[in-house]
Design an enzyme around this catalytic site. Structure first.
Site, PDB file in Angstrom:
ATOM      1  N   ASN A   1     132.043  27.749   5.870  1.00 44.80           N
ATOM      2  CA  ASN A   1     131.461  27.232   4.629  1.00 44.80           C
ATOM      3  C   ASN A   1     130.895  25.828   4.782  1.00 44.80           C
ATOM      4  OD1 ASN A   1     131.970  29.618   3.404  1.00 44.80           O
ATOM      5  ND2 ASN A   1     133.645  28.883   2.098  1.00 44.80           N
TER       6      ASN A   1
ATOM      7  N   ARG B   1     124.570  34.987   0.189  1.00 47.61           N
ATOM      8  CA  ARG B   1     124.304  34.082  -0.924  1.00 47.61           C
ATOM      9  C   ARG B   1     123.990  32.661  -0.447  1.00 47.61           C
ATOM     10  NH1 ARG B   1     125.317  33.085  -6.366  1.00 47.61           N
ATOM     11  NH2 ARG B   1     126.267  31.072  -6.762  1.00 47.61           N
TER      12      ARG B   1
ATOM     13  N   CYS C   1     128.863  38.533  -0.927  1.00 43.73           N
ATOM     14  CA  CYS C   1     129.982  39.425  -1.203  1.00 43.73           C
ATOM     15  C   CYS C   1     129.949  39.878  -2.659  1.00 43.73           C
ATOM     16  CB  CYS C   1     131.297  38.678  -0.970  1.00 43.73           C
ATOM     17  SG  CYS C   1     131.698  38.439   0.742  1.00 43.73           S
TER      18      CYS C   1
ATOM     19  N   ARG D   1     128.007  35.889  -9.828  1.00 40.29           N
ATOM     20  CA  ARG D   1     127.594  34.739  -9.018  1.00 40.29           C
ATOM     21  C   ARG D   1     126.157  34.282  -9.288  1.00 40.29           C
ATOM     22  NH1 ARG D   1     130.137  35.274  -3.060  1.00 40.29           N
ATOM     23  NH2 ARG D   1     130.259  33.025  -3.239  1.00 40.29           N
TER      24      ARG D   1
ATOM     25  N   ILE E   1     122.928  31.612 -10.170  1.00 36.92           N
ATOM     26  CA  ILE E   1     122.472  30.389  -9.510  1.00 36.92           C
ATOM     27  C   ILE E   1     121.894  29.412 -10.534  1.00 36.92           C
ATOM     28  CG2 ILE E   1     122.022  31.210  -7.145  1.00 36.92           C
ATOM     29  CD1 ILE E   1     119.127  31.730  -8.264  1.00 36.92           C
ATOM     30  N   ASP E   2     122.269  29.626 -11.813  1.00 30.10           N
ATOM     31  CA  ASP E   2     121.686  28.813 -12.878  1.00 30.10           C
ATOM     32  C   ASP E   2     121.943  27.314 -12.684  1.00 30.10           C
ATOM     33  OD1 ASP E   2     124.366  29.755 -13.340  1.00 30.10           O
ATOM     34  OD2 ASP E   2     124.296  28.795 -15.304  1.00 30.10           O
ATOM     35  N   LEU E   3     123.092  26.953 -12.117  1.00 32.74           N
ATOM     36  CA  LEU E   3     123.410  25.517 -11.987  1.00 32.74           C
ATOM     37  C   LEU E   3     122.539  24.859 -10.919  1.00 32.74           C
ATOM     38  CD1 LEU E   3     127.289  25.771 -12.300  1.00 32.74           C
ATOM     39  CD2 LEU E   3     125.660  25.037 -14.049  1.00 32.74           C
TER      40      LEU E   3
ATOM     41  N   VAL F   1     138.246  31.537 -10.630  1.00 33.98           N
ATOM     42  CA  VAL F   1     136.944  31.070 -10.125  1.00 33.98           C
ATOM     43  C   VAL F   1     135.893  32.186 -10.193  1.00 33.98           C
ATOM     44  CG1 VAL F   1     135.713  30.077  -8.146  1.00 33.98           C
ATOM     45  CG2 VAL F   1     138.052  29.346  -8.668  1.00 33.98           C
TER      46      VAL F   1
ATOM     47  N   ARG G   1     131.607  38.357   9.214  1.00 35.71           N
ATOM     48  CA  ARG G   1     130.829  37.272   8.597  1.00 35.71           C
ATOM     49  C   ARG G   1     131.562  35.934   8.668  1.00 35.71           C
ATOM     50  NH1 ARG G   1     129.164  38.448   2.682  1.00 35.71           N
ATOM     51  NH2 ARG G   1     128.490  36.329   3.049  1.00 35.71           N
TER      52      ARG G   1
HETATM   53  C1  UD1 Z   1     131.367  28.777  -2.140  1.00 42.56           C
HETATM   54  C2  UD1 Z   1     131.924  29.382  -0.872  1.00 42.56           C
HETATM   55  C3  UD1 Z   1     132.771  30.599  -1.205  1.00 42.56           C
HETATM   56  C4  UD1 Z   1     133.850  30.231  -2.211  1.00 42.56           C
HETATM   57  C5  UD1 Z   1     133.247  29.530  -3.425  1.00 42.56           C
HETATM   58  C6  UD1 Z   1     134.297  28.994  -4.387  1.00 42.56           C
HETATM   59  C7  UD1 Z   1     130.227  28.825   0.745  1.00 42.56           C
HETATM   60  C8  UD1 Z   1     129.162  29.300   1.665  1.00 42.56           C
HETATM   61  N1  UD1 Z   1     130.830  29.758  -0.010  1.00 42.56           N
HETATM   62  O1  UD1 Z   1     130.538  29.780  -2.725  1.00 42.56           O
HETATM   63  O2  UD1 Z   1     133.363  31.070  -0.002  1.00 42.56           O
HETATM   64  O3  UD1 Z   1     134.503  31.403  -2.656  1.00 42.56           O
HETATM   65  O4  UD1 Z   1     132.443  28.418  -3.008  1.00 42.56           O
HETATM   66  O5  UD1 Z   1     135.170  28.141  -3.757  1.00 42.56           O
HETATM   67  O6  UD1 Z   1     130.562  27.653   0.713  1.00 42.56           O
HETATM   68  N2  UD1 Z   1     128.437  29.641 -10.681  1.00 42.56           N
HETATM   69  C9  UD1 Z   1     127.626  29.674 -11.783  1.00 42.56           C
HETATM   70  N3  UD1 Z   1     126.353  29.218 -11.666  1.00 42.56           N
HETATM   71  C10 UD1 Z   1     125.848  28.711 -10.503  1.00 42.56           C
HETATM   72  C11 UD1 Z   1     126.708  28.657  -9.385  1.00 42.56           C
HETATM   73  C12 UD1 Z   1     128.001  29.131  -9.490  1.00 42.56           C
HETATM   74  O7  UD1 Z   1     128.040  30.121 -12.851  1.00 42.56           O
HETATM   75  O8  UD1 Z   1     124.681  28.302 -10.471  1.00 42.56           O
HETATM   76  C13 UD1 Z   1     129.821  30.164 -10.785  1.00 42.56           C
HETATM   77  C14 UD1 Z   1     130.041  31.366  -9.858  1.00 42.56           C
HETATM   78  O9  UD1 Z   1     129.607  32.560 -10.467  1.00 42.56           O
HETATM   79  C15 UD1 Z   1     131.521  31.324  -9.644  1.00 42.56           C
HETATM   80  C16 UD1 Z   1     131.826  29.824  -9.659  1.00 42.56           C
HETATM   81  O10 UD1 Z   1     130.712  29.194 -10.270  1.00 42.56           O
HETATM   82  O11 UD1 Z   1     132.200  31.949 -10.713  1.00 42.56           O
HETATM   83  C17 UD1 Z   1     132.034  29.228  -8.282  1.00 42.56           C
HETATM   84  O12 UD1 Z   1     130.863  29.427  -7.511  1.00 42.56           O
HETATM   85  P1  UD1 Z   1     130.404  28.392  -6.400  1.00 42.56           P
HETATM   86  O13 UD1 Z   1     131.362  27.255  -6.341  1.00 42.56           O
HETATM   87  O14 UD1 Z   1     128.971  28.087  -6.614  1.00 42.56           O
HETATM   88  O15 UD1 Z   1     130.542  29.263  -5.100  1.00 42.56           O
HETATM   89  P2  UD1 Z   1     129.534  29.387  -3.899  1.00 42.56           P
HETATM   90  O16 UD1 Z   1     128.932  28.065  -3.588  1.00 42.56           O
HETATM   91  O17 UD1 Z   1     128.671  30.567  -4.081  1.00 42.56           O
END
Ligand code: UD1
Length: 417
Positions: free
Chosen positions: A23, A92, A116, A121, A123-125, A326, A396
């Protein structure tokens, strides 16, 4: 299609060298797009996700190479800002190239990312951050396009401390005009690792590792050499395996401070743990005391260790609970564990685990990366033989897993399904 078979029921003993963090290395690879030249990433694991990320960069025009644990990425010439959909949909984390491309070239276009199957998940943020910095975003037919002549520093509050959004915005802001403040930022160690590499590249970042990160944009960044931090999730998975089998392991190349919530819970379960400068010694208990676990953003209990800890709690002496906050839909491994005799009841985001005397070998599936690790732990604990399919998920994120397991006594085989 590969499958893993494990003849279980034996404890694991020995030493394991922990690889560099998956990560961390993925955002570090993306960050090299901010520069023009050859960057070197040392202590990098070689994983299928790393290969996918390198192929994304190669498609964009970069040259990539891997030797002796070091990745070399020459990002001098970029010929396109549109990575191929089939690569982006695989993983992702490929979306992490959006911020660097936008900041460096003023444009990026890519299909919605995959990864996964653990919840929606969104990407709005990430997009909220780019828009606040002046980017025009359009989403059509499953493609996202972002444009900005020059990104402007902005104040961005994340509604959830998303790891990926914090990283993507931090990278974009490093080359923006003015100051960006990310509030409610993620605190994960991988954020600090990225900020450290960006710092060597010439970025001006303060506060990484706290919930408020301040980035003062600079006109250009230079290539850097950086070493990846150890993989806390790989380390945590081996700790769970030692605990689950009543074994004894010494893990080398670990930062115990990144594993505090797991170490605390393993101690509550009855494990004896000794921590030294860069290693952890664990002795699993005869009986696992039940505990309650709730996943949270760092420094809380990591969601990426939830499945593995659930596997070991299946044989606890009593009733344990695991609450996932989460991600929604991250309990698919419970059904697979049930095939091995586990007694788990799911109620929304909470799993109630009634400990059983032992697990039995069965045919199970790795439904995602960490669920796959949970299956390997369960298989090692179980009486008899377990067959695990879906091995591509495990590849992975775990470097040389079969080799590492064999060295600590696991009767593991990998074969074509
Ligand atoms: C990263 C890790 C993943 C880990 C996760 C949480 C990497 C490559 N992957 O994933 O292994 O499980 O952190 O510790 O580092 N969310 C939104 N909007 C957004 C982005 C996220 O609502 O724009 C939500 C997601 O749906 C989820 C939560 O935020 O419920 C956490 O996601 P996020 O911290 O972004 O995880 P990743 O960066 O995808």
């Amino acid at each position: 299609m590969k499958k893993i078979t494990i003849e279980g029921g034996t404890p694991v003993f020995g030493e394991v060298h922990i690889s560099g963090a998956k990560n961390s290395v993925l955002p570090l690879i993306a960050a090299t797009l901010l520069t023009n030249g050859v960057s070197l990433i040392a202590d990098s694991p070689w994983l299928s996700d790393v290969d996918t990320m390198c192929r994304v960069l190669t498609h964009l025009g970069a040259e990539t190479g891997f030797a002796d644990g070091e990745l070399a990425l020459d990002t001098t010439d970029l010929r396109t800002v549109e990575p191929p959909g089939e690569l982006v949909r695989k993983m992702r984390a490929s979306f992490l190239i959006m911020g660097p491309l936008l900041a460096r070239t003023g444009r990026a276009r890519m299909s919605l990312p995959g990864g996964c199957a653990i919840g929606s998940r969104p990407i709005d943020l990430h997009l909220k951050g780019f828009e606040a910095m002046g980017a025009q975003i359009s989403i059509e037919h499953g493609f996202i396009e972002a444009r900005a002549d020059r990104l402007q520093g902005a104040r961005i509050y994340l509604d959830f401390p998303s790891v990926g959004a914090t990283e993507n915005i931090m990278m974009a802001a490093s080359l923006a005009d003015g100051i960006t403040l990310i509030e409610n930022a993620a605190h994960e160690p991988e954020i600090i690792d990225l900020a450290n590499m960006l710092g060597v590249m010439g970025a001006n970042i303060k506060g990484a590792g706290t919930n408020s990160i301040r980035i003062e944009g600079v006109p250009t960044l230079k290539p850097a050499r950086h070493s990846v931090i150890p993989d806390r999730i790989e380390a945590g998975s081996f700790l769970c395996m030692a605990a689950a089998t009543g074994g004894e392991l010494i893990l080398n190349n670990v930062l115990a401070e990144h594993l505090q919530p797991l170490l605390a819970k393993l101690s509550e379960m009855g494990c004896a743990i000794e921590v030294s400068y860069d290693s952890i010694h664990i002795l699993g208990p005869e009986e696992i005391t039940p505990v309650d676990i709730k996943t949270l953003p760092y420094p809380g209990f990591p969601t990426d260790l939830q499945a593995q800890v659930m596997a070991l709690l299946t044989v606890c002496k009593g009733t344990a609970t695991v609450t996932e906050t989460v991600f929604e839909n991250r309990f698919m491994h419970a059904e697979e564990l049930a095939k091995m005799g586990a007694d788990i009841k799911i109620d929304g985001s909470k799993a109630r685990i009634n400990g059983v005397s032992h697990l039995e070998g069965a045919r199970v599936m790795a439904t995602d990366l960490r669920a796959g690790a949970a299956m390997v732990i369960a298989a090692q604990m179980a009486q008899g033989k377990t067959e695990i399919t879906g091995v591509e998920h495990i590849d992975r994120g775990y470097e040389n897993l079969t080799e590492k397991l064999r060295r600590i006594g696991s009767r593991i085989r990998i074969c074509e399904a």
